[in-house]
Design an enzyme around this catalytic site. Structure first.
Site, PDB file in Angstrom:
ATOM      1  N   HIS B 123       0.852  -1.186   0.000  1.00 60.53           N
ATOM      2  CA  HIS B 123       0.000   0.000   0.000  1.00 60.53           C
ATOM      3  C   HIS B 123       0.885   1.232   0.000  1.00 60.53           C
ATOM      4  O   HIS B 123       2.085   1.163   0.274  1.00 60.53           O
ATOM      5  CB  HIS B 123      -0.885   0.009   1.251  1.00 60.53           C
ATOM      6  CG  HIS B 123      -0.116  -0.320   2.504  1.00 60.53           C
ATOM      7  ND1 HIS B 123      -0.081  -1.592   3.040  1.00 60.53           N
ATOM      8  CD2 HIS B 123       0.672   0.432   3.296  1.00 60.53           C
ATOM      9  CE1 HIS B 123       0.683  -1.597   4.118  1.00 60.53           C
ATOM     10  NE2 HIS B 123       1.163  -0.379   4.303  1.00 60.53           N
ATOM     11  N   ASP B 204       7.647  -5.417   3.833  1.00 59.62           N
ATOM     12  CA  ASP B 204       6.494  -5.275   4.724  1.00 59.62           C
ATOM     13  C   ASP B 204       5.301  -6.069   4.188  1.00 59.62           C
ATOM     14  O   ASP B 204       5.030  -6.059   2.984  1.00 59.62           O
ATOM     15  CB  ASP B 204       6.149  -3.779   4.796  1.00 59.62           C
ATOM     16  CG  ASP B 204       5.147  -3.457   5.876  1.00 59.62           C
ATOM     17  OD1 ASP B 204       5.407  -3.793   7.044  1.00 59.62           O
ATOM     18  OD2 ASP B 204       4.098  -2.863   5.557  1.00 59.62           O
ATOM     19  N   GLU B 234       8.425  -9.983   5.930  1.00 60.40           N
ATOM     20  CA  GLU B 234       7.724  -9.926   7.223  1.00 60.40           C
ATOM     21  C   GLU B 234       6.584 -10.950   7.211  1.00 60.40           C
ATOM     22  O   GLU B 234       5.445 -10.624   6.909  1.00 60.40           O
ATOM     23  CB  GLU B 234       7.155  -8.525   7.475  1.00 60.40           C
ATOM     24  CG  GLU B 234       6.506  -8.407   8.853  1.00 60.40           C
ATOM     25  CD  GLU B 234       5.417  -7.352   8.928  1.00 60.40           C
ATOM     26  OE1 GLU B 234       4.998  -6.851   7.861  1.00 60.40           O
ATOM     27  OE2 GLU B 234       4.956  -7.054  10.039  1.00 60.40           O
ATOM     28  N   ASP B 317       7.021  -3.814  16.299  1.00 60.06           N
ATOM     29  CA  ASP B 317       5.640  -4.321  16.260  1.00 60.06           C
ATOM     30  C   ASP B 317       5.270  -5.142  17.485  1.00 60.06           C
ATOM     31  O   ASP B 317       4.182  -5.736  17.510  1.00 60.06           O
ATOM     32  CB  ASP B 317       5.441  -5.181  15.003  1.00 60.06           C
ATOM     33  CG  ASP B 317       5.136  -4.341  13.775  1.00 60.06           C
ATOM     34  OD1 ASP B 317       4.605  -3.229  13.926  1.00 60.06           O
ATOM     35  OD2 ASP B 317       5.445  -4.799  12.660  1.00 60.06           O
TER      36      ASP B 317
END
Lengths: 440, 440
Positions: B123, B204, B234, B317
């Site tokens: 994104h 990502d 990831e 995270d």
């Protein structure tokens, strides 16, 4: 000092989305999705013109006699006119990106054609990174002082904006030029592109910034990078304070446009159409009134400035010439001829030389017509001839304007050893002119 | 083939906004406006860390034994974590821009330290030019197929988004990876930065793209530019299909983190805290269960992959290590020691080595503590010693894991000629271990 090269140079204005679409040499033309080239232009549509395309058409421009290009904005933007800047350091990918500008500059310079860009430094688009930062982080953003915000969160996509914007348009948030970071950023942009190789800047709405010191610093920064860079401000009125030698070299000479249209257009002017544009109320002018206007304008500035003023009839911000003249082609030829015969740097808006029509935006921004069968060949020939005349007779660049005769629609004026005669009427010009004392 | 350099290398994760703030060499430190460094971090606040600052701290990292840096995203973004990408070709000006990354790469490479960047290709941020283009021009935009839009105008700043977005978050519109223009653009980004000099990408949420062919093309493009570039995805779970040699070299080894935390943390684990993060439900593990988990994980992949896996305990995270271990420092030392003694590439999250605390985002992203008086010196010494041990004994990078003894909280395992012993209990380790057959 205004740059020598710009004094009297023939400028041609290109609206990049609408001039010519092609890809890098040897590679395919980009396919969009774009609007069809021939379809009526729309406010939000893209036709996909590129700077590769402008470079491909340099032979056409060189043949016409063009000596400099003024490009409407080319940086990454969300708008087809690209006044909504998203990235001041990148040429819009749709135009071909930085490599396309590099290519255009190299090709143009090899033909002796200069290129100036449009600098939009009063406001950015909403998509500019600092505005987006502010939008998403509010007062926690390190960019919180880059705009003039009246409250958080920003109200940018619905209702009245709670920040200063160009004419209250939420799409165009106004920079806070009192913030030294903003000034440093914008001046870096100014210098960056001059070092990249452009020959000057046309500056968008400079009076909106309301701080002449910003523009003085701008000039110093640009002239340090290239003393021959040309700076022309979009000032629609008389501009004495901008043209003292410490800010701009010239302004877009709309006051001259109004006079030229008044004289060449006469009773055929579409005054309503003009009044709805930045031209404002135009009035038909007889030769004497026209000459008085000219004399006033030429008297406002030093001679080097008069020679550098960007004289024009129309631009992307006005209806097209033929629309203003209700389609009278002889009047268009007269107007364009005078543009080339008066002191200053004549600028032709793309398509004006072939008689393209169209009223207000978006009509005045149609795709350039490349099919010669659809051209007004007489007009094109006239512009080409006038451009050659200027090369043949340097007086047309350097000599001042001297009125010789101005009665009804008949005007004669001298430029050095040349006598120029303009007839804005169907009646023949009188044969006897009072020439005594004009030449030794 | 996974890159030789990455097999077993000691990685250190830097969250760029929070590591160290300084300006270019010899120039002043940027002043913001930023949040105070020592203030509790906030979700939207900026502390103004820079890549100049990371470069300034390379001597600290080199002394610790660090061999590679993983930087959270550095491209221009509207977020302090910079996962909201605004410009894939520019390092964020707040971080120092492209010159700061250039400087960091040069300085790091001169010390033998590699640098990988965080690639966010599922994104963009709303501020990305193509999304802004779509937002302002609707279906007339040439970018209309860059996202998956369910209707125009876009509803991006209020209410539910009418376009696909990462977890429905309107701030993160999901690219349409089926559009060849989008693929070409993203792959160009991938290649561009490898050619700029980075040593690899951490990717990502790659599984969100749902198209392994995209990632295969990504690998080909990157490895063509630099066959030694390291690609780590990831992926929070077992990842056999990603690690066959045609996509990634490694994944972030969260399954190993869960096992390590379960064994080293035991009954002191804050299981609620973990359960609210991507770690999910953790359970205390005795030595045998822990070893079984390890054996399973090491058995999933080829040996070169096992050696390249990015082993970690925590990241940006997850809550910080000391929070997950309820402040038990001896357990933290054990966890970090094991991280360095098992096959794979150990990665330390900035500040983990000095005992920084903090739970969920934003607490786990505080400004790095540079005042040594506030460090857990024992922990720092341990990490430094373990890093040296790995340099002294190459078996710690190359030899497989062999269980020797696993009873209650007592674990012994061999790595080549080395016997490693871990005691997760207060009770002394038994003196007799069944070593027959381990060495010739």
């Amino acid at each position: 000092m205004t740059p020598l090269w710009s004094r009297g140079a023939f400028f041609y204005q290109v609206f990049p989305d609408r001039f010519f679409r092609s890809g890098p040499p040897g590679l395919p033309t980009p396919t969009g999705p774009f609007e069809p080239w021939e379809a009526p232009p729309s406010l939000r549509g893209f036709k996909g013109g590129t700077l590769w395309g402008v470079a491909d058409k340099l032979p056409y421009l060189a043949d016409l006699g063009v000596e400099a290009l003024y490009l409407n904005p080319v940086f990454t933007s969300t708008a087809n006119h690209r006044y909504h800047t998203v990235d001041y350091f990148q040429v819009d990918p749709v135009l071909g990106g930085n490599p396309a500008l590099r290519h255009l500059l190299e090709r143009a310079h090899s033909l002796g054609i200069r290129v100036i860009l449009d600098g939009v430094f009063n406001h950015s688009g909403r998509g500019f990174f600092a505005f987006q930062h502010l939008l998403e982080n509010g007062e926690k953003s390190p960019y919180r002082d880059w705009y003039r915000v009246h409250g958080f969160p920003l109200n940018a996509y619905g209702g009245a904006p709670n920040y200063e914007a160009w004419w209250g348009n939420p799409e165009l948030p106004k920079f806070n030029h009192q913030n030294p970071q903003v000034r440093a950023y914008l001046l870096e942009v100014a210098e960056h592109w001059v070092r990249f190789g452009i020959d000057g800047w046309r500056l968008d709405v400079p009076n909106e910034i309301g701080d002449l010191e910003f523009w003085r610093a701008f000039r110093r920064r640009v002239k340090m990078a290239n003393p021959e860079a040309y700076l022309v401000g979009e000032i629609w009125e008389e501009a004495q304070e901008w043209l003292q030698g410490d800010i701009f070299d010239a302004t877009m000479n709309y006051p001259l446009a109004r006079a030229l249209l008044g004289f060449a257009g006469g009773e055929d002017l579409d005054r309503n159409l003009a009044a709805q544009s930045g031209l404002g109320p135009l009035e038909p002018l007889q030769a004497l009134a026209f000459s008085h206007r000219l004399e006033r304008l030429f008297g406002l500035y030093r001679e080097e400035v008069v020679q550098s003023q960007l004289n024009l009839l129309t631009s992307h911000d006005t209806p097209r010439l033929l629309a203003l003249l209700r389609g009278h082609r002889a009047r268009a030829r007269l107007a364009l001829s005078l543009l080339f015969l008066l002191p200053g740097s004549p600028m032709v808006y793309y398509g004006e030389e072939i008689g393209m029509e169209g009223g207000h935006d978006p009509e005045n921004r149609a795709g350039m017509v490349w099919e010669e069968g659809r051209w007004d060949r007489d007009l094109w020939e006239r512009v080409r001839r006038m451009a050659r005349l200027r090369k043949e007779f340097p007086e047309l660049r350097t000599a001042p304007y001297t009125r010789v005769y101005a009665v009804d629609g008949h005007l004669a004026f001298a430029r050095g050893r040349l006598l120029l005669v303009a007839n804005a009427t169907p009646e023949p010009f009188p044969q006897d002119l009072p020439l005594h004392g004009l030449w030794p």
